[in-house]
Design an enzyme around this catalytic site. Sequence first.
Site, PDB file in Angstrom:
ATOM      1  N   ASP B  81       0.365  -1.200  -0.434  1.00 55.92           N
ATOM      2  CA  ASP B  81       0.079   0.100  -0.141  1.00 55.92           C
ATOM      3  C   ASP B  81       0.573   1.437  -0.079  1.00 55.92           C
ATOM      4  OD1 ASP B  81      -2.437   0.973  -0.238  1.00 55.92           O
ATOM      5  OD2 ASP B  81      -2.445   1.321   2.119  1.00 55.92           O
ATOM      6  N   HIS B  88      -3.739  13.723   0.642  1.00 53.60           N
ATOM      7  CA  HIS B  88      -4.227  13.568   1.983  1.00 53.60           C
ATOM      8  C   HIS B  88      -2.310  12.786   3.173  1.00 53.60           C
ATOM      9  CE1 HIS B  88      -5.212   9.102   3.903  1.00 53.60           C
ATOM     10  NE2 HIS B  88      -3.917   8.653   3.722  1.00 53.60           N
ATOM     11  N   GLU B 131     -10.412   4.361   3.274  1.00 54.11           N
ATOM     12  CA  GLU B 131      -9.588   4.853   2.512  1.00 54.11           C
ATOM     13  C   GLU B 131      -9.878   4.636   0.924  1.00 54.11           C
ATOM     14  OE1 GLU B 131      -5.257   3.689   3.600  1.00 54.11           O
ATOM     15  OE2 GLU B 131      -5.617   5.310   5.262  1.00 54.11           O
ATOM     16  N   GLU B 133      -8.466   3.776  -2.582  1.00 60.29           N
ATOM     17  CA  GLU B 133      -7.809   3.248  -3.476  1.00 60.29           C
ATOM     18  C   GLU B 133      -7.898   3.267  -4.650  1.00 60.29           C
ATOM     19  OE1 GLU B 133      -4.413   2.173  -1.490  1.00 60.29           O
ATOM     20  OE2 GLU B 133      -4.829   2.967   0.569  1.00 60.29           O
ATOM     21  N   ASP B 165      -9.141   0.646   1.642  1.00 52.78           N
ATOM     22  CA  ASP B 165      -8.209  -0.139   2.666  1.00 52.78           C
ATOM     23  C   ASP B 165      -9.061   0.665   4.227  1.00 52.78           C
ATOM     24  OD1 ASP B 165      -6.010  -0.883   3.614  1.00 52.78           O
ATOM     25  OD2 ASP B 165      -4.759   0.864   3.423  1.00 52.78           O
ATOM     26  N   ARG B 169      -8.382   3.764  12.871  1.00 48.32           N
ATOM     27  CA  ARG B 169      -7.821   4.955  13.143  1.00 48.32           C
ATOM     28  C   ARG B 169      -7.010   5.059  14.975  1.00 48.32           C
ATOM     29  NH1 ARG B 169      -5.908   5.974   7.874  1.00 48.32           N
ATOM     30  NH2 ARG B 169      -7.908   6.670   6.582  1.00 48.32           N
ATOM     31  N   GLN B 172      -4.590   1.847  14.573  1.00 47.33           N
ATOM     32  CA  GLN B 172      -3.179   2.584  14.125  1.00 47.33           C
ATOM     33  C   GLN B 172      -2.277   4.039  14.960  1.00 47.33           C
ATOM     34  OE1 GLN B 172      -4.617   4.780   9.760  1.00 47.33           O
ATOM     35  NE2 GLN B 172      -2.304   4.439   9.885  1.00 47.33           N
ATOM     36  N   LYS B 185      -4.869  -2.199  10.036  1.00 46.55           N
ATOM     37  CA  LYS B 185      -5.159  -2.031   8.490  1.00 46.55           C
ATOM     38  C   LYS B 185      -5.690  -3.480   8.114  1.00 46.55           C
ATOM     39  CE  LYS B 185      -3.456   2.065   7.549  1.00 46.55           C
ATOM     40  NZ  LYS B 185      -4.263   3.063   6.219  1.00 46.55           N
ATOM     41  N   THR B 189      -9.407  -6.086   3.634  1.00 45.67           N
ATOM     42  CA  THR B 189      -9.170  -4.709   2.371  1.00 45.67           C
ATOM     43  C   THR B 189     -10.291  -5.552   1.598  1.00 45.67           C
ATOM     44  OG1 THR B 189      -7.028  -4.799   3.334  1.00 45.67           O
ATOM     45  CG2 THR B 189      -7.144  -3.855   0.922  1.00 45.67           C
ATOM     46  N   THR B 275      -4.066   6.590  -0.354  1.00 51.82           N
ATOM     47  CA  THR B 275      -5.528   6.995  -0.552  1.00 51.82           C
ATOM     48  C   THR B 275      -5.765   8.649  -1.310  1.00 51.82           C
ATOM     49  OG1 THR B 275      -5.744   6.465   2.110  1.00 51.82           O
ATOM     50  CG2 THR B 275      -7.287   8.546   1.373  1.00 51.82           C
ATOM     51  N   GLU B 289     -10.610  13.134   6.741  1.00 45.76           N
ATOM     52  CA  GLU B 289     -10.196  13.864   6.596  1.00 45.76           C
ATOM     53  C   GLU B 289     -11.427  14.516   6.291  1.00 45.76           C
ATOM     54  OE1 GLU B 289      -6.179  13.108   3.659  1.00 45.76           O
ATOM     55  OE2 GLU B 289      -7.775  11.461   4.065  1.00 45.76           O
TER      56      GLU B 289
END
Lengths: 320, 320
Positions: B81, B88, B131, B133, B165, B169, B172, B185, B189, B275, B289
Amino acid sequence: MTIAYGVVRPPGGEPRVAARVDGRVVDLSDLGDAFRRPSLNDFMTLGRDAWRATTERARGLDGPRVDGECLLPFEVADYVDFYSSLDHATNLGRLFRPDSEPLLRGSAIRRPHGQRMPGPTFGPSTRLDIELEIGFVIGTPSRLGVPVPVEQALDHVFGVVLVNDWSARDIQAWEYQPLGPFLGKSFATSISPWVVPLDELAEYRVPLPPQEPPLLDYLATDPWAYDLELEIELNGETISRTNARHLYWNIEQQLAHLTANGASLRTGDLLASGTISGPERDSSGSLIELTWNERFLEDGDEVVLRAPQLQLEVRGRITP
Amino acid sequence: MTIAYGVVRPPGGEPRVAARVDGRVVDLSDLGDAFRRPSLNDFMTLGRDAWRATTERARGLDGPRVDGECLLPFEVADYVDFYSSLDHATNLGRLFRPDSEPLLRGSAIRRPHGQRMPGPTFGPSTRLDIELEIGFVIGTPSRLGVPVPVEQALDHVFGVVLVNDWSARDIQAWEYQPLGPFLGKSFATSISPWVVPLDELAEYRVPLPPQEPPLLDYLATDPWAYDLELEIELNGETISRTNARHLYWNIEQQLAHLTANGASLRTGDLLASGTISGPERDSSGSLIELTWNERFLEDGDEVVLRAPQLQLEVRGRITP
């Protein structure tokens, strides 16, 4: 008499599963389809009762012996590298962050290119290093979404290999913040051609002092480690003697942590311990710690990692 | 008329490779052994000439059609990734470091457990996020030890998927220093069930302004991106509209970087873009975000990521 499993290709023949029993290499291909394969994976999926029964049979087999080339013993599914030696973490923290708190059999290892500082400039790594680790190989998978309890973790482990997690310290130091190492690690990882079944390690288990701070419930176990001697030899000279008992986290805890979020285990997953360093300079598991950032690998250097009690070794020679 | 490939299992039948041609799903199993498989991998190993010839044939095929369940389209080998959207990276840096500079089709996503701060305490993530992607799937492998030149990188890419993904948070933020994200993570996925062949994207290529600072030679290419519209829908409401052109690094550069140290590509490797966020708040690719750290996913929420021009989507619903 420690048993180990591997894959051997006799001259002109097909690869097959073999057991190393007290120095003899015994052909296991008569034991069933799972043993007439170019990897241990089918055998590894059979589960612990089958592994134990096979070890018993292999011990008693007097032949046939087999000679040939040792191949990569299993197909690696996912690879995780932990960070479990308190001394290694402390040393690397001091070396990399001085202002804050501190797969193959491994013959020819090409010196990797990458971005080096100052600059960055692109070119061959000038700080090529080793990392001495032990690796645990998953035999029995776990279910997606179902964490493995710490007390059941060992049921999933087929066996143990010795690991050299080759590292380019110049590439790593520049790239690893904030998302972790990438090209400084991904060029090569070597494992021993023989896998020692987990049961063979039971006699090396020793208790450790209580862990501080206290553990969260999902990691709580009476602390223990494997009291396994480990050595690093560089160009024929032993430059480090250390021990797997220096690992702060054990494989039960690593497995419970890895699956705590519901991630599953697959047959062939390789869980490496992280670099094993002890409290003394000459019990470190990497050159950057042994020489305190002063010496790295030269072209032509040969490194041999050894676990003498298990008769495991990993060899690698640096090429340009 | 964008073509896409997938794997479909008809009721009571065996999985086979199918093409989605202008909304029709066409059975390709008569085209050869590689198409009578439960994954695209054998087809992906055939190389670019075969991919192009198949796309031409699929476009002209009038039948037979096939109905059934879409399966995971390819067996994922390695997964990388990247972190390629400047917006981002800037946003996450501000959010996480304010004081300094299964793969499955994705139906039910279990809320992962892990260590959360303050504490740490162990329990369900309270900051579950997405996320947005795009992912590139490797068809043609590369040789170990031989970097792929930036101008040859696209030859190895079979096609494109949409990627979610999923990210916790809270887990993480606590775990990711210094070695990068792990359990925040690794629980899930999701990818789209359809893979769009790379050739179909050629019409969306647009040039970008020169990159600053100037590029090292191994990454140097006339900058470009895919001008692909992307959307995030939460519980039926579109909450973000963004575009793949916001990626600072393109797939040619990512492939050249990934292999610069000699690491090889395998069929089935999945390279996710990182992302995708644009410069405006409502063009962001994650909830952290979009809401500036204020709202995350609740149990029962359904997220759909879409690439309307390619008719790709990824769906997921949160379960406790």
